[in-house]
Design a protein around this motif. Structure first.
Motif, short mmCIF file in Angstrom:
data_model
loop_
_atom_site.label_atom_id
_atom_site.label_comp_id
_atom_site.label_asym_id
_atom_site.label_seq_id
_atom_site.Cartn_x
_atom_site.Cartn_y
_atom_site.Cartn_z
N ASN A 1 0.71 -1.17 0.02
CA ASN A 1 0.00 0.16 0.15
C ASN A 1 0.95 1.33 -0.18
OD1 ASN A 1 -2.73 -1.05 -0.41
ND2 ASN A 1 -2.62 -1.55 1.88
N VAL A 2 1.96 1.18 0.54
CA VAL A 2 2.81 2.36 0.65
C VAL A 2 3.38 2.53 -0.81
CG1 VAL A 2 5.06 3.17 1.34
CG2 VAL A 2 3.67 2.06 2.99
N VAL A 3 3.56 1.60 -1.31
CA VAL A 3 4.20 1.64 -3.02
C VAL A 3 2.89 2.34 -3.84
CG1 VAL A 3 4.94 0.70 -5.02
CG2 VAL A 3 5.77 -0.22 -2.66
N LYS A 4 1.69 1.62 -3.52
CA LYS A 4 0.57 2.01 -4.39
C LYS A 4 0.27 3.56 -4.32
CE LYS A 4 -4.17 1.10 -4.63
NZ LYS A 4 -5.42 0.58 -3.84
N HIS A 5 0.48 3.87 -3.04
CA HIS A 5 -0.09 5.34 -2.90
C HIS A 5 1.23 6.38 -3.06
CE1 HIS A 5 -3.75 4.07 -1.94
NE2 HIS A 5 -3.16 3.15 -0.93
N SER A 6 2.45 5.66 -3.47
CA SER A 6 3.44 6.79 -3.51
C SER A 6 3.90 6.78 -5.02
CB SER A 6 4.51 6.62 -2.70
OG SER A 6 4.99 5.43 -2.78
N THR A 7 3.06 6.10 -6.13
CA THR A 7 3.25 6.17 -7.30
C THR A 7 3.14 7.47 -8.01
OG1 THR A 7 1.06 5.47 -8.30
CG2 THR A 7 2.87 3.80 -7.82
N PHE A 8 3.70 7.87 -9.03
CA PHE A 8 3.53 9.28 -9.53
C PHE A 8 1.96 9.52 -9.87
CE2 PHE A 8 3.15 12.39 -12.98
CZ PHE A 8 3.81 13.40 -12.50
N ASN A 9 1.25 8.55 -10.56
CA ASN A 9 -0.09 8.65 -10.83
C ASN A 9 -0.94 8.91 -9.67
OD1 ASN A 9 0.37 8.95 -13.53
ND2 ASN A 9 0.16 6.91 -13.91
N ASN A 10 -0.61 8.08 -8.74
CA ASN A 10 -1.49 8.21 -7.51
C ASN A 10 -1.23 9.44 -6.63
OD1 ASN A 10 -3.23 5.95 -8.02
ND2 ASN A 10 -2.09 4.52 -6.95
N MET A 11 0.08 9.88 -6.68
CA MET A 11 0.15 11.11 -5.87
C MET A 11 -0.30 12.37 -6.38
SD MET A 11 3.97 10.64 -4.19
CE MET A 11 4.24 12.59 -4.13
N LYS A 12 -0.50 12.14 -7.89
CA LYS A 12 -0.92 13.32 -8.43
C LYS A 12 -2.57 13.34 -7.91
CE LYS A 12 -0.61 14.70 -13.22
NZ LYS A 12 0.51 16.18 -13.14
N LYS A 13 -3.05 12.45 -7.71
CA LYS A 13 -4.49 12.47 -7.34
C LYS A 13 -4.57 13.25 -5.80
CE LYS A 13 -5.60 8.73 -9.76
NZ LYS A 13 -5.66 7.16 -9.62
N ILE A 14 -3.59 12.89 -4.94
CA ILE A 14 -4.08 13.35 -3.66
C ILE A 14 -3.24 15.02 -3.53
CG2 ILE A 14 -3.25 13.03 -1.18
CD1 ILE A 14 -2.18 10.14 -2.41
N PRO A 15 -4.44 15.80 -3.27
CA PRO A 15 -4.14 16.96 -3.40
C PRO A 15 -3.01 17.77 -2.24
CG PRO A 15 -6.72 16.56 -2.86
CD PRO A 15 -5.86 15.43 -3.05
N GLN A 16 -2.86 16.97 -1.23
CA GLN A 16 -2.01 17.36 -0.09
C GLN A 16 -0.36 17.11 -0.75
OE1 GLN A 16 -1.96 14.57 2.41
NE2 GLN A 16 -0.01 14.57 2.49
N ALA A 17 -0.37 15.96 -1.44
CA ALA A 17 0.96 15.31 -2.00
C ALA A 17 1.06 16.00 -3.41
CB ALA A 17 0.85 13.98 -2.21
N SER A 18 0.25 16.45 -4.17
CA SER A 18 0.45 17.40 -5.33
C SER A 18 0.42 18.76 -5.56
CB SER A 18 -0.59 16.62 -6.40
OG SER A 18 -1.94 17.25 -6.17
N TYR A 19 0.14 19.33 -4.15
CA TYR A 19 0.33 20.58 -3.93
C TYR A 19 -0.53 21.51 -4.61
CZ TYR A 19 4.87 20.92 -1.27
OH TYR A 19 5.80 20.71 -0.41
N GLU A 20 -1.71 20.79 -5.01
CA GLU A 20 -3.06 21.40 -5.55
C GLU A 20 -3.50 22.30 -4.73
OE1 GLU A 20 -6.24 18.88 -6.97
OE2 GLU A 20 -4.69 17.94 -8.18
N GLN A 21 -3.67 22.24 -3.33
CA GLN A 21 -4.37 23.15 -2.50
C GLN A 21 -3.40 24.29 -2.08
OE1 GLN A 21 -5.75 20.39 0.22
NE2 GLN A 21 -7.47 20.03 -0.80
N VAL A 22 -2.48 24.43 -2.52
CA VAL A 22 -1.37 25.46 -1.95
C VAL A 22 -1.84 26.69 -2.67
CG1 VAL A 22 0.78 26.57 -2.09
CG2 VAL A 22 0.76 23.93 -1.57
N PRO A 23 -2.24 27.79 -1.97
CA PRO A 23 -2.90 28.72 -2.41
C PRO A 23 -1.96 29.58 -3.68
CG PRO A 23 -2.65 29.00 0.04
CD PRO A 23 -1.90 27.95 -0.26
#
Ligand code: A3P
Length: 305
Positions: A222-244
């Motif tokens: 699960n660590v591997v699964k949720h740290s792939t590029f494509n999956n990290m892109k979907k996690i706002p806090q990992a992809s920095y999407e929510q940074v103002p």
């Protein structure tokens, strides 16, 4: 790199052979990092900018959550750096002193600023290195996005700045050489971005072994699964999407940009590549470090084996 500090002033301030960002770092505070007491459970992720810091933060956060990504996503923070902070950013050194264990921190600092206790084999250090041609390209785009860094005039200009070490992080060559030459003084895992791209599962296993984490096979998967590029892109806090938008100019690009090896080939001219190779050979001649420069090199290796 910490984006949470608002500064309109992109000035880099020379300090003891390094450069600090005006408004983000306080030289006196940075100097006191050297004297910090270190616990055996402390972990510092050390990187030159754009070498996979957020990626390693994600992996360490997932270790703490035993692979449960929902536990991380529930945390009310807008970037991985809120959860694994930069030790060099204003105010973070003070908070580190009383923080509960395990104290997980990241840094771009050069070795001579870091706690002396690390060299007495207290705590752990993970150095993530990435081939510098891809670092240069990634850093070029990041300068366009991050408001606390000066917007580059153009790629050619940035190329020269990077070679001169006239950027935050200074010279890539000095950074890696200094840290690498101290790797046997401390509990250090030296790992490359390319190694992580090549086989993330093995890399995660290696990191978990180094940190003494006891995870089941399923948790590790699960660590591997949720740290792939494509999956990290979907996690706002990992992809920095929510940074103002006043910190990260989202119109200019995304933080999770390409996540691959060899994008430099789409940017370097033949002359720039020759010049870079020449500098690399000269700077790295005494270091037995080799890098993967092209994603096809990995694919070819897999075909052969
Ligand atoms: P690119 O700009 O080449 O895409 P840092 O966190 O040190 O600032 O590094 C950012 C770089 O790491 C970016 O490179 C980003 O896309 C890449 N990165 C982040 N997470 C990654 C992942 N899971 N897999 C591959 N690359 C990743």
């Amino acid at each position: 790199m910490d984006l949470n500090v608002k500064t309109q002033n992109h000035q880099l301030v020379p300090h003891k052979g390094f450069k600090l960002i005006n408004g983000t770092h306080d030289p006196d505070d940075v100097d006191q990092i050297y004297n910090l007491e270190i616990r055996d459970s402390d972990v510092f992720v050390v990187t030159y900018p754009k070498s996979g810091t957020i990626w390693m933060q994600q992996i360490l956060l997932l270790f703490e959550a035993k692979g449960d990504v929902t536990a991380i996503s529930k945390l009310n923070n807008y970037s991985n750096a809120d959860l694994i902070p930069w030790i060099e950013v204003n105010g973070n050194r003070q908070a580190f002193i009383t923080a509960p264990s395990p104290r997980l921190r990241v840094t771009h600092l050069q070795h001579h600023f870091m706690p002396a206790a690390l060299s007495q084999r207290k705590g752990k250090v993970i150095y993530v290195a990435r081939n510098p041609k891809d670092v240069l390209v990634s850093y070029f785009y990041f300068h366009k996005v991050a408001n606390m860094l000066e917007t580059p005039k153009n790629f050619d200009d940035f190329f020269e700045k990077f070679i001169r070490g006239d950027v935050y992080g200074c010279s890539w060559f000095e950074h890696i050489k200094t840290w690498y030459s101290h790797k046997d003084d401390m509990n250090m895992l030296f790992i490359t971005y390319e190694e992580m791209i090549q086989d993330l599962h093995s890399a995660v296993q290696k990191i978990s072994l180094f940190l003494g984490k006891e995870l089941t096979d399923e948790q590790l998967a699960n660590v591997v699964k949720h740290s792939t590029f494509n999956n990290m892109k979907k996690i706002p806090q990992a992809s920095y999407e929510q940074v103002p938008g006043d910190l990260l100019n989202h119109n200019q690009g995304t933080f999770m940009r390409k996540g691959t090896i060899g994008d430099w080939k789409n940017h370097f001219t033949v002359a720039q590549n020759e010049r870079f190779d020449e500098v690399f050979q000269r700077e790295m001649k005494d270091f037995a470090l080799s890098f993967i420069w092209d994603i096809n090199d990995i694919e070819n290796q897999l075909l052969v084996s």
